[in-house]
Scaffold this active site. Structure first.
Site, PDB file in Angstrom:
ATOM      1  N   CYS A   2     -15.490   9.042 -11.933  1.00  0.00           N
ATOM      2  CA  CYS A   2     -14.296   9.713 -11.909  1.00  0.00           C
ATOM      3  C   CYS A   2     -13.200   8.721 -11.851  1.00  0.00           C
ATOM      4  O   CYS A   2     -13.373   7.608 -11.006  1.00  0.00           O
ATOM      5  CB  CYS A   2     -13.942  10.942 -10.896  1.00  0.00           C
ATOM      6  N   ARG A  27     -15.048   5.582 -16.523  1.00  0.00           N
ATOM      7  CA  ARG A  27     -15.779   5.961 -15.156  1.00  0.00           C
ATOM      8  C   ARG A  27     -16.290   7.439 -15.396  1.00  0.00           C
ATOM      9  O   ARG A  27     -16.968   7.813 -14.226  1.00  0.00           O
ATOM     10  CB  ARG A  27     -14.380   6.138 -14.140  1.00  0.00           C
ATOM     11  N   TRP A  75     -16.309  12.830 -13.735  1.00  0.00           N
ATOM     12  CA  TRP A  75     -17.807  12.671 -14.016  1.00  0.00           C
ATOM     13  C   TRP A  75     -18.569  13.726 -13.088  1.00  0.00           C
ATOM     14  O   TRP A  75     -18.239  13.610 -11.960  1.00  0.00           O
ATOM     15  CB  TRP A  75     -18.306  11.246 -13.786  1.00  0.00           C
ATOM     16  N   ASN A 101     -11.955  11.345  -6.403  1.00  0.00           N
ATOM     17  CA  ASN A 101     -13.219  10.828  -6.733  1.00  0.00           C
ATOM     18  C   ASN A 101     -14.288  10.409  -5.645  1.00  0.00           C
ATOM     19  O   ASN A 101     -13.740   9.766  -4.339  1.00  0.00           O
ATOM     20  CB  ASN A 101     -12.898   9.399  -7.560  1.00  0.00           C
ATOM     21  N   GLY A 102     -15.439  11.248  -5.878  1.00  0.00           N
ATOM     22  CA  GLY A 102     -16.520  10.871  -4.657  1.00  0.00           C
ATOM     23  C   GLY A 102     -17.286  12.095  -4.410  1.00  0.00           C
ATOM     24  O   GLY A 102     -17.033  12.957  -4.914  1.00  0.00           O
ATOM     25  N   GLU A 488     -34.165  -4.445 -21.106  1.00  0.00           N
ATOM     26  CA  GLU A 488     -32.649  -4.220 -21.207  1.00  0.00           C
ATOM     27  C   GLU A 488     -32.628  -3.726 -22.475  1.00  0.00           C
ATOM     28  O   GLU A 488     -31.688  -2.883 -22.943  1.00  0.00           O
ATOM     29  CB  GLU A 488     -32.003  -5.585 -20.538  1.00  0.00           C
ATOM     30  N   LYS A 492     -30.575  -0.388 -23.518  1.00  0.00           N
ATOM     31  CA  LYS A 492     -29.545  -0.485 -24.401  1.00  0.00           C
ATOM     32  C   LYS A 492     -29.506   0.711 -25.514  1.00  0.00           C
ATOM     33  O   LYS A 492     -28.614   1.465 -25.753  1.00  0.00           O
ATOM     34  CB  LYS A 492     -29.339  -1.597 -25.045  1.00  0.00           C
ATOM     35  N   GLU A 495     -29.519   4.535 -23.994  1.00  0.00           N
ATOM     36  CA  GLU A 495     -28.369   4.923 -23.547  1.00  0.00           C
ATOM     37  C   GLU A 495     -27.139   5.077 -24.495  1.00  0.00           C
ATOM     38  O   GLU A 495     -26.350   6.055 -24.030  1.00  0.00           O
ATOM     39  CB  GLU A 495     -27.768   3.999 -22.142  1.00  0.00           C
ATOM     40  N   HIS A 511     -52.515  -0.396 -22.089  1.00  0.00           N
ATOM     41  CA  HIS A 511     -52.758   0.462 -21.052  1.00  0.00           C
ATOM     42  C   HIS A 511     -52.253   1.716 -21.180  1.00  0.00           C
ATOM     43  O   HIS A 511     -52.016   2.507 -20.211  1.00  0.00           O
ATOM     44  CB  HIS A 511     -52.719  -0.187 -19.611  1.00  0.00           C
ATOM     45  N   LYS A 610     -19.505   4.390 -16.161  1.00  0.00           N
ATOM     46  CA  LYS A 610     -19.738   2.724 -15.913  1.00  0.00           C
ATOM     47  C   LYS A 610     -19.846   2.626 -14.422  1.00  0.00           C
ATOM     48  O   LYS A 610     -20.586   1.713 -14.146  1.00  0.00           O
ATOM     49  CB  LYS A 610     -18.244   2.199 -16.302  1.00  0.00           C
TER      50      LYS A 610
HETATM   51  C1  G6P Z   1     -24.274   2.377 -14.513  1.00  0.00           C
HETATM   52  C2  G6P Z   1     -23.516   1.830 -15.638  1.00  0.00           C
HETATM   53  C3  G6P Z   1     -24.658   0.532 -15.918  1.00  0.00           C
HETATM   54  C4  G6P Z   1     -24.790  -0.358 -14.879  1.00  0.00           C
HETATM   55  C5  G6P Z   1     -25.232   0.437 -13.725  1.00  0.00           C
HETATM   56  C6  G6P Z   1     -25.285  -0.696 -12.327  1.00  0.00           C
HETATM   57  O1  G6P Z   1     -25.551   3.190 -14.726  1.00  0.00           O
HETATM   58  O2  G6P Z   1     -23.588   2.545 -16.674  1.00  0.00           O
HETATM   59  O3  G6P Z   1     -24.236  -0.176 -17.122  1.00  0.00           O
HETATM   60  O4  G6P Z   1     -25.896  -1.426 -15.126  1.00  0.00           O
HETATM   61  O5  G6P Z   1     -24.450   1.366 -13.399  1.00  0.00           O
HETATM   62  O6  G6P Z   1     -23.768  -0.867 -12.316  1.00  0.00           O
HETATM   63  P1  G6P Z   1     -23.178  -2.054 -11.677  1.00  0.00           P
HETATM   64  O7  G6P Z   1     -21.781  -1.931 -11.705  1.00  0.00           O
HETATM   65  O8  G6P Z   1     -23.773  -1.857  -9.935  1.00  0.00           O
HETATM   66  O9  G6P Z   1     -23.933  -3.054 -12.081  1.00  0.00           O
END
Ligand code: G6P
Length: 615
Positions: A2, A27, A75, A101-102, A488, A492, A495, A511, A610
């Protein structure tokens, strides 16, 4: 999660709020809303499910006047994303509105009490309960100022909050408070800006105050900023200068922030080494480590805690610290670690990795490790963030603001800093031969140029993307240092393009995942030259035997894999331990192009945010 914004001053609040919300949309973007008090004294609240652009459309012909207002981009946690659950939320009389937010954890019991006292609720949110509580407190003590009612209410709630409150009957005051969720106030000339981070503020003022936990800001038109704790103790605001440029948070000609951030990597990797690495003298300067050198030297174990992409960077760190410094490393998902009653010794070093520095689970895991006496080292991107402040020492990644929800340049900056840390500790411990140490420093300096080379492959990677954009599943394989990159790469793709993808250690494929392989399955493999090369070639053969389609990242000049793969992406040669910094780039570009071709919202993928400030 948020985003919150607020404005009080002499300008029209609405455009400032909207622009701020657009900057904070990373956010969360389930719904958006604003509230302003017009010059006639009307409290106008507009809120809408969807993006900030949907909100704009929906209030096109409405009265948006006023030079005081608040805004929110959501969010969803409590209650589905719909118009009613969107913020701002009203109090019972509709005189007060709040953005939040929270999470208020004990909202259900508070709600029950309020309902018994005649309060009725419109939404399913925890936030609405809080504003009703504030009004209820004031109702019983009519002389009480709003700020004090907020303090009284916050003393009754558990959980996290960054809130801003607007009172219809007071066009000159905003009340803001925070705990566990970020909040910054921009101090302009006769005006104040409130936001979850500095990005909505930077174009108006560089003077900011970061609000601390359990502090309440009383922001009055034409007056100095006042801050009190929720227990009513006066605090002197600490105004600091923002180190952020406006260009850093704009797209700069790119179609998406993600693409811009992918292309920024030669620079951001360089920036994360700047002032730290001198290959000529063989000197590495890592301030945070120097302070705790003895602890690192004698550490029997390093525990890495992180989430998401940062966890993948932590996986790379495991290989680095074990190889260079010979210290055992455990890499933990913060969310699992914090609830496991983990064994932590006072001589453990905990490295917490976080781009945002706000991830709730990582923060909670840090607090837990602290109670056991471990030394906590932060690797954060956002300067002054909660995690950066909660750790004993740390190294910033200096990647600059990352806006695209899918992390790219933050990952490579994290891996860069972790590499320097591992090298520094290895040197201090005497665990690495001087010649290898020097060779690695030289090699590190050449990484930005090598990443630049890989970026030139964009067009051919785009062609590969066109071929596999309709895949239903994808498998990413790698061994050793390339295993975290496989994870990773898969993250990517899933997501941002919503294609199901799995990352696997190449040898472990037999396996389980091998059962999925058929002629429709793209298998993305990292098969660069190194100790595992022959083994990976065998794994490729296993895929080929089952008609899987191989897209491989190989070292420039490779011939063997070329014969077997549908496509190869040739990357410049580097030390095995530094390959992740280079090999992740093609997987980032590939996901980006596939997502664009599938019509997905690259910078704001569905359901994600994010900065995850809820557990
Ligand atoms: C969210 C973001 C990711 C990030 C993760 C951890 O899921 O979408 O991109 O890797 O949080 O966030 P941080 O800010 O702790 O790296």
């Amino acid at each position: 999660m948020c985003g919150i914004v607020g404005y009080i001053g002499n300008r029209d609040a609405f455009p400032i709020l909207i622009k701020g919300l657009q900057r904070l949309e990373y956010r969360g973007y389930d719904s958006a809303g604003v509230a302003m008090i017009s010059p006639e004294g009307n409290l106008n609240v507009y809120k809408k499910k969807g993006k900030v652009s949907d909100l704009l459309d929906s209030c096109k012909d409405k009265d948006k006047s006023g030079n005081i207002g608040i805004g929110h981009t959501r969010w969803a946690t409590h209650g589905e994303p719909n118009d009613v659950n969107s913020h701002p939320h009203y109090s019972q009389t509709k005189d007060l509105v709040i953005i939040h937010n929270g999470i208020i954890e004990n909202y259900a019991s508070i709600k029950e009490g309020l309902q018994k006292r005649g309060h009725t609720f419109l939404s399913e949110t925890d936030t609405e309960v809080l504003i009703h509580l504030i009004e209820d407190i004031r109702k019983h003590e009519p002389e009480m100022k709003l700020g004090h009612a907020v303090m009284a209410a916050l003393n009754q709630v558990n959980g996290a909050y960054a809130i801003v409150i607007l009172d219809k009957n007071d066009r000159d005051t905003l009340i803001a408070a925070k705990k566990g969720s970020p909040m910054v106030i921009g101090v302009g000339k006769d005006e104040y800006f409130i936001a979850s981070d500095a990005s909505p503020i930077v174009e108006y003022t560089k003077n900011v105050v970061y609000i601390e936990d359990e502090h309440v800001a009383i922001i009055r038109r034409g007056e100095e900023l006042k801050i009190r704790t929720i227990r009513d103790k006066e605090i002197t605001p600490y105004v600091q200068e923002l180190e952020m440029e406006l260009e850093a948070i704009e797209k700069g000609g790119y179609d998406h922030f993600m693409l811009k951030e992918i292309y920024e990597q030669p620079r951001s990797i360089f920036d994360s080494m700047r002032g730290r690495l001198n290959s000529e003298t063989g000197h590495l300067k890592m301030g945070g480590i120097e302070e705790h050198e003895g602890k690192f030297k004698n550490a029997k174990r390093i525990i890495v805690i992180a989430c998401g992409t940062s966890w993948h960077a932590g996986m790379v760190a495991e290989y680095l610290f074990e190889e260079y410094a010979r210290i055992p490393v455990e890499v933990e998902y913060a969310s699992e670690f914090r609830y496991r009653n983990p064994i932590i010794y006072p001589d453990d070093i905990v490295i917490a990795i976080s781009q945002s520095g706000e991830t709730a689970d990582t923060l909670a895991a840090i607090e837990l490790a602290k109670t056991k006496g471990a030394t906590i080292f932060g690797v954060c991107n956002v300067v002054g963030s909660s995690i950066a402040r909660a750790t004993h020492a740390g190294s910033y990644t200096h990647a600059g603001p990352e806006i695209g929800v899918a992390s790219t340049k933050a990952f490579t900056a994290q891996v860069t800093v972790l590499t320097l840390m591992a090298l520094h500790v290895a040197k201090v411990k005497g665990a690495i031969a001087e010649s290898r140490y020097r060779q690695l420093l030289y090699e590190m300096e050449s990484i930005p140029a090598k990443v630049e080379e890989v970026l030139k492959l964009n067009d051919s990677i785009k062609k590969i993307a066109a071929e596999y954009k309709d895949a239903a599943n994808a498998l990413y394989l790698g061994r050793g240092y390339s295993f975290p990159v496989a994870l990773e790469g898969a993250l990517k793709l899933k997501e941002i393009s919503y294609i199901h993808a799995e990352g696997y250690p190449a040898a472990e494929m037999k396996h389980g995942p091998i059962a999925l392989i058929d002629e429709a399955m793209p298998v993305f493999v990292i098969a660069t030259k190194g100790p595992n090369y022959e083994k990976v070639v065998s794994n490729i053969q296993e895929v080929k035997a089952r008609k899987g389609r191989i897209i491989a990242i190989v070292t420039a000049g490779d011939v063997e894999v070329k014969k077997m793969a549908e496509h190869v992406i040739e990357i410049p040669e580097t030390d095995e331990s530094l390959v992740p910094l280079v090999s992740v780039i093609p997987w980032q570009l590939l996901s980006y192009h596939i997502a664009v071709m599938r019509g997905c919202n690259v910078d704001q993928p569905r359901n994600l945010a994010k900065s995850v400030t809820v557990e």
